[in-house]
Design a protein around this motif. Structure first.
Motif, PDB file in Angstrom:
ATOM      1  N   ASP A  51      14.674  21.393 -35.804  1.00 24.45           N
ATOM      2  CA  ASP A  51      14.553  20.440 -35.315  1.00 24.45           C
ATOM      3  C   ASP A  51      15.932  20.510 -34.755  1.00 24.45           C
ATOM      4  N   SER A  62      13.757  21.429 -31.162  1.00 28.19           N
ATOM      5  CA  SER A  62      13.349  20.604 -30.529  1.00 28.19           C
ATOM      6  C   SER A  62      13.724  19.309 -29.637  1.00 28.19           C
ATOM      7  N   SER A  63      14.923  19.108 -30.615  1.00 30.77           N
ATOM      8  CA  SER A  63      16.381  18.214 -30.466  1.00 30.77           C
ATOM      9  C   SER A  63      16.027  18.934 -28.374  1.00 30.77           C
ATOM     10  N   ILE A  91      11.743  17.720 -27.094  1.00 27.19           N
ATOM     11  CA  ILE A  91       9.926  17.505 -27.457  1.00 27.19           C
ATOM     12  C   ILE A  91       9.916  17.847 -29.431  1.00 27.19           C
ATOM     13  N   GLU A  92       8.938  16.473 -29.534  1.00 27.09           N
ATOM     14  CA  GLU A  92       8.765  16.566 -31.173  1.00 27.09           C
ATOM     15  C   GLU A  92       8.872  17.842 -31.761  1.00 27.09           C
ATOM     16  N   PRO A  93       9.520  17.757 -32.977  1.00 31.36           N
ATOM     17  CA  PRO A  93       8.938  18.799 -33.671  1.00 31.36           C
ATOM     18  C   PRO A  93       7.867  19.811 -34.209  1.00 31.36           C
ATOM     19  N   GLU A 152       5.342  20.135 -31.881  1.00 33.50           N
ATOM     20  CA  GLU A 152       4.907  20.413 -30.813  1.00 33.50           C
ATOM     21  C   GLU A 152       5.673  22.674 -30.768  1.00 33.50           C
ATOM     22  N   LYS A 195      -0.001  15.093 -25.861  1.00 34.11           N
ATOM     23  CA  LYS A 195       0.714  13.484 -24.812  1.00 34.11           C
ATOM     24  C   LYS A 195       0.020  13.506 -23.780  1.00 34.11           C
TER      25      LYS A 195
END
Length: 166
Positions: free
Chosen positions: A115, A118-119, A123-125, A127, A139
């Motif tokens: 988390d 990715s933050s 990007i999304e976790p 990914e 995407k």
């Protein structure tokens, strides 16, 4: 008859229980009584047949990171965004050793780690659990699906005109 001795409390003064040996040959249920539990808890006495104080559980060895079924692509995604280990260290505030171990796949990742990374990368976790090229393809598919979904459909009964380029 064999005489059996166990530890038992007696109240000697106002400071609490003092342990002494007590003959229990005439009381076979003594070991399962509440007094036995009090003795064990108050005196931390470890007897071979002690049922009330368990030993510390053995530590289960974890699977080495190179044998896990799921890897993550922290370094690949970071480099794709133009970041280095030093950038991750400054941005995430983690020690250099932790960053190095995660970057090189020597330490297991946790949900919290995924988390935070990715933050930081934007990007999304999920990914991070696939190669950057796969994440980019997903995407693009999502963007195309959104565009198709947002395009108004033609009215029913109206002819669809197609132009053919020659």
């Amino acid at each position: 008859m064999t005489r059996k001795h166990v530890l038992a409390p007696t109240l000697a003064d106002s400071e609490g229980f003092h342990v002494h040996r007590r003959d229990t040959s005439d009381n076979p249920t003594f070991e399962s009584s509440a007094i036995r539990r009090i003795i064990d808890a108050d005196t931390n006495v470890h007897l071979p047949d002690n049922r009330y104080m368990s030993e510390k559980p053995t530590k289960r060895s974890s699977t080495p990171p190179d044998q896990l079924r799921h890897s993550w692509y922290f370094a690949e995604h970071a480099m794709e965004h133009g970041f280095r280990q030093a950038d991750a260290e400054r941005a995430l505030g983690w020690p250099r050793g932790k960053i190095n171990a995660l970057w090189n796949g020597k330490q297991r990742y946790t949900q919290e780690t995924v988390d935070q990374v990715s933050s930081w990368l934007g990007i999304e976790p999920f990914e991070l659990l696939m190669r950057p090229a796969e994440a980019a393809a997903i995407k693009q598919l999502r963007a195309a699906a959104r565009m198709i979904a947002s395009t108004p459909s033609p009215k029913a009964g109206s002819p669809v005109r197609r132009t053919v380029q020659t």
